[in-house]
Design an enzyme around this catalytic site. Sequence first.
Site, short mmCIF file in Angstrom:
data_model
loop_
_atom_site.label_atom_id
_atom_site.label_comp_id
_atom_site.label_asym_id
_atom_site.label_seq_id
_atom_site.Cartn_x
_atom_site.Cartn_y
_atom_site.Cartn_z
N LYS A 25 -5.03 36.23 17.20
CA LYS A 25 -5.20 37.51 17.91
C LYS A 25 -6.54 38.16 17.57
O LYS A 25 -6.87 39.24 18.07
CB LYS A 25 -4.06 38.46 17.54
CG LYS A 25 -2.69 37.97 18.00
CD LYS A 25 -1.62 39.02 17.73
CE LYS A 25 -0.21 38.49 17.96
NZ LYS A 25 0.07 38.11 19.34
N THR A 71 -9.64 31.61 8.65
CA THR A 71 -8.19 31.61 8.47
C THR A 71 -7.71 30.26 7.95
O THR A 71 -8.53 29.38 7.65
CB THR A 71 -7.48 32.10 9.76
OG1 THR A 71 -6.10 32.27 9.49
CG2 THR A 71 -7.65 31.13 10.91
N LYS A 75 -9.84 29.20 3.70
CA LYS A 75 -10.35 30.35 2.93
C LYS A 75 -10.97 29.94 1.59
O LYS A 75 -11.95 30.52 1.16
CB LYS A 75 -9.23 31.38 2.71
CG LYS A 75 -8.87 32.11 4.00
CD LYS A 75 -7.84 33.19 3.79
CE LYS A 75 -7.44 33.76 5.15
NZ LYS A 75 -6.48 34.84 5.05
N GLY A 137 4.98 33.96 -3.74
CA GLY A 137 3.89 33.09 -3.30
C GLY A 137 2.69 33.26 -4.21
O GLY A 137 2.48 34.34 -4.80
N GLY A 140 -3.61 31.41 -1.38
CA GLY A 140 -4.82 32.19 -1.10
C GLY A 140 -4.53 33.63 -0.75
O GLY A 140 -5.23 34.55 -1.20
N ARG A 166 1.33 27.42 -10.50
CA ARG A 166 0.35 28.07 -9.63
C ARG A 166 0.35 29.59 -9.83
O ARG A 166 -0.69 30.24 -9.80
CB ARG A 166 0.72 27.76 -8.17
CG ARG A 166 -0.38 27.01 -7.46
CD ARG A 166 -0.01 26.73 -6.04
NE ARG A 166 -1.12 27.01 -5.15
CZ ARG A 166 -1.02 26.99 -3.83
NH1 ARG A 166 0.14 26.72 -3.25
NH2 ARG A 166 -2.07 27.24 -3.09
P1 NAP Z 1 -1.34 28.90 1.09
O1 NAP Z 1 -2.58 29.13 0.29
O2 NAP Z 1 -1.12 27.57 1.74
O3 NAP Z 1 -0.09 29.22 0.08
C1 NAP Z 1 1.21 28.96 0.50
C2 NAP Z 1 2.21 29.58 -0.47
O4 NAP Z 1 3.50 29.51 0.17
C3 NAP Z 1 2.37 28.86 -1.81
O5 NAP Z 1 2.66 29.82 -2.81
C4 NAP Z 1 3.58 27.94 -1.56
O6 NAP Z 1 4.29 27.62 -2.73
C5 NAP Z 1 4.42 28.85 -0.71
N1 NAP Z 1 5.40 28.20 0.14
C6 NAP Z 1 5.18 27.48 1.26
N2 NAP Z 1 6.35 27.11 1.82
C7 NAP Z 1 7.34 27.61 1.04
C8 NAP Z 1 8.74 27.57 1.09
N3 NAP Z 1 9.41 26.93 2.07
N4 NAP Z 1 9.44 28.22 0.13
C9 NAP Z 1 8.81 28.87 -0.87
N5 NAP Z 1 7.46 28.94 -0.98
C10 NAP Z 1 6.73 28.31 -0.03
O7 NAP Z 1 -1.20 29.97 2.27
P2 NAP Z 1 -1.86 31.43 2.32
O8 NAP Z 1 -3.24 31.35 2.85
O9 NAP Z 1 -1.63 32.08 1.01
O10 NAP Z 1 -0.98 32.14 3.48
C11 NAP Z 1 0.34 32.60 3.20
C12 NAP Z 1 0.86 33.40 4.39
O11 NAP Z 1 0.13 34.62 4.53
C13 NAP Z 1 0.74 32.69 5.73
O12 NAP Z 1 1.93 32.97 6.45
C14 NAP Z 1 -0.44 33.39 6.39
O13 NAP Z 1 -0.36 33.34 7.80
C15 NAP Z 1 -0.24 34.80 5.88
N6 NAP Z 1 -1.44 35.64 5.94
C16 NAP Z 1 -1.44 36.73 6.76
C17 NAP Z 1 -2.53 37.58 6.81
C18 NAP Z 1 -2.50 38.80 7.71
O14 NAP Z 1 -3.58 39.35 8.00
N7 NAP Z 1 -1.35 39.24 8.15
C19 NAP Z 1 -3.67 37.31 6.04
C20 NAP Z 1 -3.64 36.20 5.18
C21 NAP Z 1 -2.52 35.37 5.15
P3 NAP Z 1 3.86 26.34 -3.63
O15 NAP Z 1 2.72 26.80 -4.50
O16 NAP Z 1 5.09 26.06 -4.41
O17 NAP Z 1 3.49 25.26 -2.67
#
Ligand code: NAP
Length: 283
Positions: A25, A71, A75, A137, A140, A166
């Site tokens: 978006k 995104t 990142k 979580g 990133g 982590r």
């Molecule tokens: P990331 O770096 O890939 O980290 C993923 C995290 O999710 C890790 O802590 C992972 O745990 C955990 N995880 C994944 N699947 C899981 C499950 N089924 N059960 C429990 N833990 C699980 O991703 P990220 O960049 O941090 O993004 C995380 C979320 O934030 C995404 O949904 C993203 O779209 C959202 N986000 C939104 C905004 C916004 O502006 N609204 C901005 C940034 C991010 P492990 O370490 O155990 O693998």
Amino acid sequence: MTDLFDFHKQKRCFAVVGHPVAHSKSPQIHEDFARQCGVSLSYEAIALDPGAFEQGVRNIRAGGIAGANVTVPFKQAAWRLADKLTDRAQLAQAVNTLSFSAGDVIHGDNTDGVGLMRDIQKNLGFSCAGARVLVVGAGGAARGIFQPLLDSSPGELVIANRTLSRARELLAAFASPIGSTVCNLEDLSSTAFDLVINATAASLMGEVPDLPNGIFANGALAYDLAYADQPTPFMRWAMDAGAVRAVDGLGMLVEQAAESFWIWHQHRPQTAPVISALRSGSR
Ligand code: NAP
């Protein structure tokens, strides 16, 4: 010769890069901000090859892009690529805003944390001061929001992650601040929180982190960083598990975009009308 007035009227080109990115978006949001502020820009979503992020950035830059939002999943790659980092990007070890100046220098910033805090505190009216806060979580996004959450003076700040190591690494990167702890998801059963933030990627896969019931204190707010046209699986679970309010991350998305807009254009757009338009589906 171009004078300052003409410079501000020139159309500059921006983009969001990710993989996938077609659903983003961000183009609508930046175009709405630009209309509000009288800024002339173009903004497009560009999918980059996950194996060639750096070359992809160099290509879009050579093609005339002046700045890019970054995104999933780039990142941390953007953090490694940037030549100059703000303190908040360096702490997060993740970059969501790249700025390409004249010369070769690439500037990297992270506006996710400030975006979340503006949504929670300003838009939703939730005060973090003294609150018991749980972040689920340790990826990133969790790194980007950790310092701004600490700065909001919570009574307690817990990071729980499926992979405990982590979460430990995250806390160590912030010099293990007082009042903050880490744990496994299953260790949460005896504690209740005023604010539970889902910073996992579980909602993107239609899943909910394996959390125990009883983590929501009276009046608790549940906040999912993920956003969707329907309530996310985490929001639905949270309402069943005792949260009084469950919100998705659309407001954070708009607020982090507003901070990027400020970095690139030195204008602060109004975010409320843009959030409303996106929620109502009129954009
Ligand atoms: P990331 O770096 O890939 O980290 C993923 C995290 O999710 C890790 O802590 C992972 O745990 C955990 N995880 C994944 N699947 C899981 C499950 N089924 N059960 C429990 N833990 C699980 O991703 P990220 O960049 O941090 O993004 C995380 C979320 O934030 C995404 O949904 C993203 O779209 C959202 N986000 C939104 C905004 C916004 O502006 N609204 C901005 C940034 C991010 P492990 O370490 O155990 O693998």
